[in-house]
Design a protein around this motif. Structure first.
Motif, mmCIF file in Angstrom:
data_model
loop_
_atom_site.group_PDB
_atom_site.id
_atom_site.type_symbol
_atom_site.label_atom_id
_atom_site.label_comp_id
_atom_site.label_asym_id
_atom_site.label_seq_id
_atom_site.Cartn_x
_atom_site.Cartn_y
_atom_site.Cartn_z
ATOM 1 N N ASP A 159 0.826 -1.200 0.000
ATOM 2 C CA ASP A 159 0.000 0.000 0.000
ATOM 3 C C ASP A 159 0.864 1.253 0.000
ATOM 4 O O ASP A 159 0.466 2.293 -0.521
ATOM 5 N N ALA A 160 2.047 1.157 0.628
ATOM 6 C CA ALA A 160 2.942 2.311 0.714
ATOM 7 C C ALA A 160 4.240 2.048 -0.038
ATOM 8 O O ALA A 160 5.292 2.551 0.335
ATOM 9 N N LYS A 161 4.185 1.240 -1.069
ATOM 10 C CA LYS A 161 5.384 0.865 -1.809
ATOM 11 C C LYS A 161 6.015 2.084 -2.472
ATOM 12 O O LYS A 161 5.317 2.890 -3.080
ATOM 13 N N PRO A 162 7.343 2.230 -2.349
ATOM 14 C CA PRO A 162 8.019 3.357 -3.009
ATOM 15 C C PRO A 162 7.802 3.312 -4.517
ATOM 16 O O PRO A 162 7.597 2.242 -5.100
ATOM 17 N N PRO A 163 7.889 4.455 -5.164
ATOM 18 C CA PRO A 163 7.618 4.502 -6.609
ATOM 19 C C PRO A 163 8.753 3.982 -7.479
ATOM 20 O O PRO A 163 8.650 4.018 -8.708
ATOM 21 N N GLY A 164 9.830 3.514 -6.867
ATOM 22 C CA GLY A 164 10.946 2.989 -7.632
ATOM 23 C C GLY A 164 11.577 1.807 -6.925
ATOM 24 O O GLY A 164 11.067 1.330 -5.903
ATOM 25 N N PRO A 165 12.701 1.283 -7.427
ATOM 26 C CA PRO A 165 13.377 0.154 -6.779
ATOM 27 C C PRO A 165 13.833 0.543 -5.372
ATOM 28 O O PRO A 165 14.166 1.705 -5.111
ATOM 29 N N TYR A 166 13.831 -0.439 -4.458
ATOM 30 C CA TYR A 166 14.172 -0.117 -3.076
ATOM 31 C C TYR A 166 14.879 -1.286 -2.404
ATOM 32 O O TYR A 166 14.780 -2.439 -2.826
ATOM 33 N N LEU A 167 15.594 -0.963 -1.350
ATOM 34 C CA LEU A 167 16.199 -1.941 -0.451
ATOM 35 C C LEU A 167 15.453 -1.895 0.869
ATOM 36 O O LEU A 167 15.130 -0.809 1.374
ATOM 37 N N PHE A 168 15.182 -3.064 1.429
ATOM 38 C CA PHE A 168 14.405 -3.161 2.673
ATOM 39 C C PHE A 168 15.305 -3.695 3.781
ATOM 40 O O PHE A 168 15.901 -4.762 3.645
ATOM 41 N N TYR A 169 15.411 -2.932 4.890
ATOM 42 C CA TYR A 169 16.244 -3.348 6.022
ATOM 43 C C TYR A 169 15.373 -3.402 7.274
ATOM 44 O O TYR A 169 15.032 -2.375 7.852
ATOM 45 N N PRO A 170 14.981 -4.615 7.719
ATOM 46 C CA PRO A 170 14.062 -4.751 8.854
ATOM 47 C C PRO A 170 14.815 -4.876 10.183
ATOM 48 O O PRO A 170 15.221 -5.972 10.571
ATOM 49 N N ALA A 171 14.997 -3.762 10.890
ATOM 50 C CA ALA A 171 15.716 -3.811 12.164
ATOM 51 C C ALA A 171 15.500 -2.520 12.937
ATOM 52 O O ALA A 171 15.382 -1.440 12.348
ATOM 53 N N ASN A 172 15.438 -2.633 14.264
ATOM 54 C CA ASN A 172 15.503 -1.444 15.106
ATOM 55 C C ASN A 172 16.892 -0.824 14.977
ATOM 56 O O ASN A 172 17.854 -1.494 14.574
ATOM 57 N N ASP A 173 17.018 0.442 15.353
ATOM 58 C CA ASP A 173 18.324 1.086 15.196
ATOM 59 C C ASP A 173 19.214 0.879 16.428
ATOM 60 O O ASP A 173 19.828 1.815 16.937
ATOM 61 N N TRP A 174 19.308 -0.377 16.880
ATOM 62 C CA TRP A 174 20.247 -0.730 17.932
ATOM 63 C C TRP A 174 21.668 -0.670 17.364
ATOM 64 O O TRP A 174 21.882 -0.939 16.173
ATOM 65 N N PRO A 175 22.661 -0.339 18.192
ATOM 66 C CA PRO A 175 24.031 -0.169 17.675
ATOM 67 C C PRO A 175 24.552 -1.371 16.892
ATOM 68 O O PRO A 175 25.217 -1.203 15.870
ATOM 69 N N HIS A 176 24.245 -2.597 17.366
ATOM 70 C CA HIS A 176 24.812 -3.765 16.698
ATOM 71 C C HIS A 176 24.161 -4.036 15.340
ATOM 72 O O HIS A 176 24.657 -4.863 14.573
ATOM 73 N N LYS A 177 23.070 -3.345 15.028
ATOM 74 C CA LYS A 177 22.457 -3.494 13.709
ATOM 75 C C LYS A 177 23.162 -2.649 12.642
ATOM 76 O O LYS A 177 22.870 -2.782 11.454
ATOM 77 N N ARG A 178 24.061 -1.780 13.083
ATOM 78 C CA ARG A 178 24.959 -1.024 12.205
ATOM 79 C C ARG A 178 24.227 -0.209 11.138
ATOM 80 O O ARG A 178 24.562 -0.263 9.947
ATOM 81 N N HIS A 179 23.251 0.572 11.586
ATOM 82 C CA HIS A 179 22.613 1.478 10.631
ATOM 83 C C HIS A 179 23.596 2.528 10.128
ATOM 84 O O HIS A 179 23.425 3.063 9.027
ATOM 85 N N ASP A 180 24.618 2.845 10.932
ATOM 86 C CA ASP A 180 25.611 3.810 10.476
ATOM 87 C C ASP A 180 26.328 3.296 9.228
ATOM 88 O O ASP A 180 26.526 4.022 8.250
ATOM 89 N N LEU A 181 26.696 2.012 9.245
ATOM 90 C CA LEU A 181 27.340 1.415 8.078
ATOM 91 C C LEU A 181 26.362 1.310 6.914
ATOM 92 O O LEU A 181 26.741 1.512 5.746
ATOM 93 N N LEU A 182 25.102 1.013 7.218
ATOM 94 C CA LEU A 182 24.082 0.922 6.174
ATOM 95 C C LEU A 182 23.944 2.249 5.437
ATOM 96 O O LEU A 182 23.927 2.287 4.197
ATOM 97 N N ILE A 183 23.856 3.354 6.174
ATOM 98 C CA ILE A 183 23.681 4.658 5.546
ATOM 99 C C ILE A 183 24.915 5.035 4.738
ATOM 100 O O ILE A 183 24.820 5.569 3.620
#
Length: 212
Positions: A159-183
């Motif tokens: 229902d809320a699909k982006p209008p183009g290709p996307y990457l999906f990362y399912p995780a809370n922003d806990w430090p060990h999930k490394r959102h910093d590296l992801l960004i």
């Protein structure tokens, strides 16, 4: 809930003890209408309705056996508790002192239950090593989802699909999930693929992108 559907309901009586805030919507959330739900106060140390039932066994399906393990009249009843990981023991620096104290109480309570269920061989090995749980009393049930939950989740996503290709990362922003590296990785991707979207699920503090 799928496992319970395999039993003859005339022989098995299942009662769900649910936090009072979620109890009214619990049956609808599971997609079942004829569920016996007992609202509970999470802050309470007494559960008179549950004590009066004297169940044959107890399953705590989320994160440890608390608070039911502290009810004296229920302590002789077989109790199966789920503990997904030993995260707070292995990465204690990622938790506040208050959270660590709470999690330590939950970990310590595992010694009192009949059996522990965890989600992977690694988690099982860590819980055995760090808590001294008998290998015979800890079992692995991998994470999964039934088709009804998957269908609902897929529908809400599309229902809320982006209008183009996307990457999906399912995780809370806990430090060990490394959102910093992801960004940081996404910044490199966006230089080559500016049309690419990044979709995150879970809980995130404001300013996540600025901190990365």
């Amino acid at each position: 809930i799928l496992l319970l559907d395999q039993f003859d309901r005339s022989e098995l009586k299942v009662v769900f003890a649910v936090g009072w805030r979620f109890a009214p919507e619990f049956a609808q959330w599971l997609g079942r209408v004829n569920l016996d739900v007992v609202p509970c106060l999470p802050e309470s140390t007494t559960f008179p309705v549950l004590e009066a039932m004297r169940p044959d066994f107890i399953i705590s399906p989320l994160f440890g056996p608390c608070p039911l393990d502290a009810i004296s009249s229920l302590q002789s009843i077989p109790h199966i508790a789920v503990m997904p990981d030993a995260l707070a023991l292995d990465l204690s620096e990622n938790f506040s002192p208050e959270d660590l104290l709470l999690r330590k109480q939950v970990y310590d309570a595992l010694i009192s239950v009949s059996d522990v269920v965890t989600i992977s061989n690694y988690s099982r090995a860590r819980l055995i090593e760090l808590l001294g749980i008998s290998p015979n009393n800890i079992h692995i049930v991998s994470l999964s989802a039934d088709h009804l939950s998957l269908a609902k989740t897929s529908a809400s996503l599309f229902d809320a699909k982006p209008p183009g290709p996307y990457l999906f990362y399912p995780a809370n922003d806990w430090p060990h999930k490394r959102h910093d590296l992801l960004i940081q990785t996404m910044l490199e991707i966006w230089r080559q693929r500016p049309e690419m979207y990044l979709v995150l699920s879970g809980s995130h503090n404001s300013g996540l992108l600025e901190k990365a």
